[in-house]
Design an enzyme around this catalytic site. Structure first.
Site, short mmCIF file in Angstrom:
data_model
loop_
_atom_site.label_atom_id
_atom_site.label_comp_id
_atom_site.label_asym_id
_atom_site.label_seq_id
_atom_site.Cartn_x
_atom_site.Cartn_y
_atom_site.Cartn_z
N TYR A 150 -63.20 -35.66 0.54
CA TYR A 150 -63.53 -36.95 -0.66
C TYR A 150 -64.52 -38.06 -0.45
O TYR A 150 -64.31 -38.46 0.94
CB TYR A 150 -62.25 -37.45 -1.17
CG TYR A 150 -61.16 -38.02 -1.01
CD1 TYR A 150 -61.30 -38.45 0.48
CD2 TYR A 150 -59.92 -37.67 -1.19
CE1 TYR A 150 -60.25 -38.48 1.07
CE2 TYR A 150 -58.67 -38.51 -0.51
CZ TYR A 150 -59.11 -39.40 0.27
OH TYR A 150 -57.93 -40.05 1.47
N GLU A 151 -64.88 -38.94 -1.95
CA GLU A 151 -66.01 -40.12 -1.29
C GLU A 151 -67.51 -39.38 -0.93
O GLU A 151 -68.08 -40.47 0.11
CB GLU A 151 -65.13 -40.89 -0.42
CG GLU A 151 -64.20 -41.73 -0.70
CD GLU A 151 -63.78 -41.63 -2.60
OE1 GLU A 151 -64.80 -42.06 -3.11
OE2 GLU A 151 -62.84 -42.13 -2.97
N GLY A 152 -67.11 -37.85 -1.21
CA GLY A 152 -68.97 -37.57 -0.38
C GLY A 152 -68.65 -36.75 0.83
O GLY A 152 -68.25 -36.95 2.05
N ARG A 207 -66.21 -45.44 1.07
CA ARG A 207 -66.25 -44.57 2.27
C ARG A 207 -65.31 -45.24 3.82
O ARG A 207 -65.29 -44.38 4.78
CB ARG A 207 -67.66 -44.37 2.53
CG ARG A 207 -68.26 -43.03 1.34
CD ARG A 207 -69.37 -43.31 1.64
NE ARG A 207 -70.07 -42.04 0.51
CZ ARG A 207 -70.85 -41.57 -0.39
NH1 ARG A 207 -71.87 -42.33 -0.04
NH2 ARG A 207 -71.16 -40.78 -1.02
#
Length: 597
Positions: free
Chosen positions: A438-440, A301
């Site tokens: 992406y990645e949350g 992140r």
């Protein structure tokens, strides 16, 4: 398309003047002096600018191709550019020497990451995912797994992926269905995996010898929900007892996604167990797969935020170059380039000021990561980690949202030519658009900040940052000509503190607390991002003013002062409006009848 000039001078300003290379004073970095860091930046700039950047446009046009055998062919030059990166030892620069890396500080590793993503975001995703796999395996893998897989991952001759979501799951990983069936005792201590994973970045390619997948799956007797999920390591090729590559594992690329952007990055649907099951090995404890994966996710992140900054930098350069070249209209009575028109200058200065502020905040977070990992004092490490926990959702979400807006503004500077693919401005916007997802998703990042991170310590870590913002505001107010910047920054700090109190107080409501967090999370994160980036630009203004007062004639410093003035007096006031959004309450959201529209 204009060439990419790696922003070494801007990176050096942050590392040397804003951060004062304090990471180098931490235990473990005795051999990493400023001269070494600057040499690393210069060499990385050559790799990014001369090897990776020229492939950005061609990789976007050509894209990836899935072959009939299930393999994926990368765009021309990508595999060779990745090998140049590996041969230069770049993959291990931020990995500890105990694991075979070079052990340089996170501030250096993040700076290099920004260069690479600015040069070629699609290619930069490969080592970014590998770095996360190294982190997760180093923290949670058994000695045997670390001995077998870490050396090649650190070297970069093997790459890593994370396999989280599935078609029915989306962001709700509690719905993961991939099965991990224990093998009979006579086959050894491993599992056979069956299932499908989607959106797997660099899940199949021809740039490395092996691909190591970290996969979330359930044992047959595992409970439903998050507690039933475990983490497994599944290699593309099995490893023989002597360390050589063995037979192909039962994991295949079923398809590659046709995406809006990052066409040079193979985003795969992976199928596990189409035959006898993909052999995999448990990483860490059973039922703690999500916990272990978040080690990897937090690393990723921060780097996604850095990635967004790299693309924003390239979009900024692209817009400046075009504006200085494009003759249109008149300024002060004569023909002029569009850079002479004040509306275009507003866009250019906005792009530059925001990119500079985002970079400074991301590298400040990287410096805090260095302290959290290496400081000798336990209390100092804990305090730094608390700041990292607050900053990572801001760096990830705010940087990537801003990167999309900066790239969009870059298209606007180009006018109609920006909408034409040949100029390259559109590619940067298309590429940047995935980073908030992406990645949350960025909404999840905002919920993490406004919910989990604030409630965990009652806002203490963020309050400590606000105190530092206020201290910088006071220093600006006392500096004479920069006083208006200090006044604006102080008002922003007051807004952030007031908004934090509202979120904390309403978030504790036993009946509506969860709704309050949902309603206020995004405006709260946006307010925090504006204030914290403006804080960094206020610090930059003080450094630039001191350099000029000391006799410097470097044009870099007046440009930095102009960017800081814009950031604090024209951009920050826009962000401060998020306090009013929070104070307006959540009734309109709660009462909104979605089905009636």
């Amino acid at each position: 398309m204009f060439p990419f000039a790696v922003p070494v001078r801007d990176l050096r300003f942050v590392l040397e003047e804003l951060l004062e290379y304090r990471s180098l004073d931490l235990p473990g970095f005795d051999e990493a002096g400023p001269d070494l860091v600057e040499a690393v930046l210069e060499e990385a700039a050559k790799l990014a600018g001369e090897v990776w950047a020229p492939l950005n446009a061609s990789g976007d046009r050509q894209g990836c191709v899935r072959r009939e055998d299930g393999g994926v062919t990368l765009p021309d030059g990508f595999a060779e550019a990745y090998q140049t990166y590996v041969e230069g030892g770049w993959n291990g620069i931020g990995v500890s020497q105990a694991l075979g890396g070079q052990g340089l500080p996170e501030i250096v590793s993040s700076s290099v990451q920004e260069m690479l993503h600015g040069a070629n975001m699609a290619l930069g995703l490969c080592p970014m995912l590998t770095a996360g796999a190294i982190e997760a395996l180093a923290h949670h893998g058994s000695d045997a797994l670390k001995e077998t897989y870490l050396p090649k991952l650190v070297e970069g001759s093997w790459t890593g992926t994370m396999n989280l979501t599935e078609p029915q799951a989306g962001s709700d990983l509690s719905k993961v269905r991939t099965r991990a069936v224990p093998c009979p005792d006579e086959e050894g201590d491993h599992y056979r995996l069956f299932g499908q994973k989607i959106f797997i970045t660099w899940g199949e390619h021809d740039a490395s010898e092996n691909i190591i997948h970290l996969v979330l799956a359930r044992k047959p007797d595992a409970p439903e929900g998050n507690k039933g999920i475990s983490l497994f390591l599944v290699p593309k090729y099995l490893i023989n007892s002597d360390g050589s590559l063995g037979e192909r594992n039962d994991v295949t690329c079923a398809s590659i996604e046709h995406k809006l952007g990052i066409h040079g990055s193979p985003t795969c649907t992976l199928s596990f167990g189409e035959k006898d099951g993909a052999l995999g090995y448990l990483v860490g404890e059973e039922g703690r797969g999500l916990n272990h994966m978040f080690t990897m996710m937090n690393e990723a992140r921060h780097k996604v935020g850095v990635q967004g900054i790299g693309v924003a930098e390239r979009a900024c350069q692209h817009a400046f170059a075009y504006a200085l070249d494009r003759v249109q209209g008149k300024a002060r009575g004569s023909e002029a380039t569009i850079s002479e028109h004040l509306d275009v200058r507003r866009m250019l200065l906005s792009m530059r000021a925001r990119t500079d502020g985002l970079r400074a905040l991301a590298l400040y977070c990287a410096a805090q990561l260095d302290v959290a990992r290496h400081a000798a004092d336990d209390a100092e490490r804990e305090a730094a980690q608390a700041r990292v926990d607050v900053l990572i959702p801001v760096v990830k979400a705010f940087s990537t949202d801003q990167a999309v807006d900066i790239a969009s503004m870059g298209v606007q500077v180009h006018g109609g030519m920006g909408f034409i693919e040949e100029t390259g401005a559109a590619q940067l916007l298309r590429d940047a658009r995935i980073a908030p997802i992406y990645e949350g998703t960025n909404g999840i990042q905002a919920l993490d900040l406004a919910g989990r991170k604030l409630s965990r310590d009652g806002g203490a870590a963020l309050a400590g940052l606000i105190e530092e913002v206020e201290a910088t505001a006071s220093e600006l107010r006392d500096s004479g000509e920069l006083a208006p910047l200090g006044i604006s920054l102080a008002e922003g700090a007051a807004d952030l503190h007031a908004a934090m109190q509202i979120v904390l107080e309403q978030g504790r409501d036993p009946e509506r607390g969860a709704d309050a967090i949902q309603a206020y999370a995004m405006p709260f994160l946006n307010l925090a991002g504006h204030v914290l980036c403006a804080w960094q630009m206020g610090r930059a203004a003080l450094k630039a003013r001191a350099a000029l007062a000391g006799g410097s004639d470097d044009p870099f410093y007046p440009a930095k002062l102009a960017a800081a003035d814009f950031a604090l007096r024209q951009w920050l006031p826009v962000g401060r409006a998020n306090r009013s959004v929070i104070e307006a309450g959540m009734e309109s959201l709660a009462d909104f009848n979605v089905s009636a529209n």
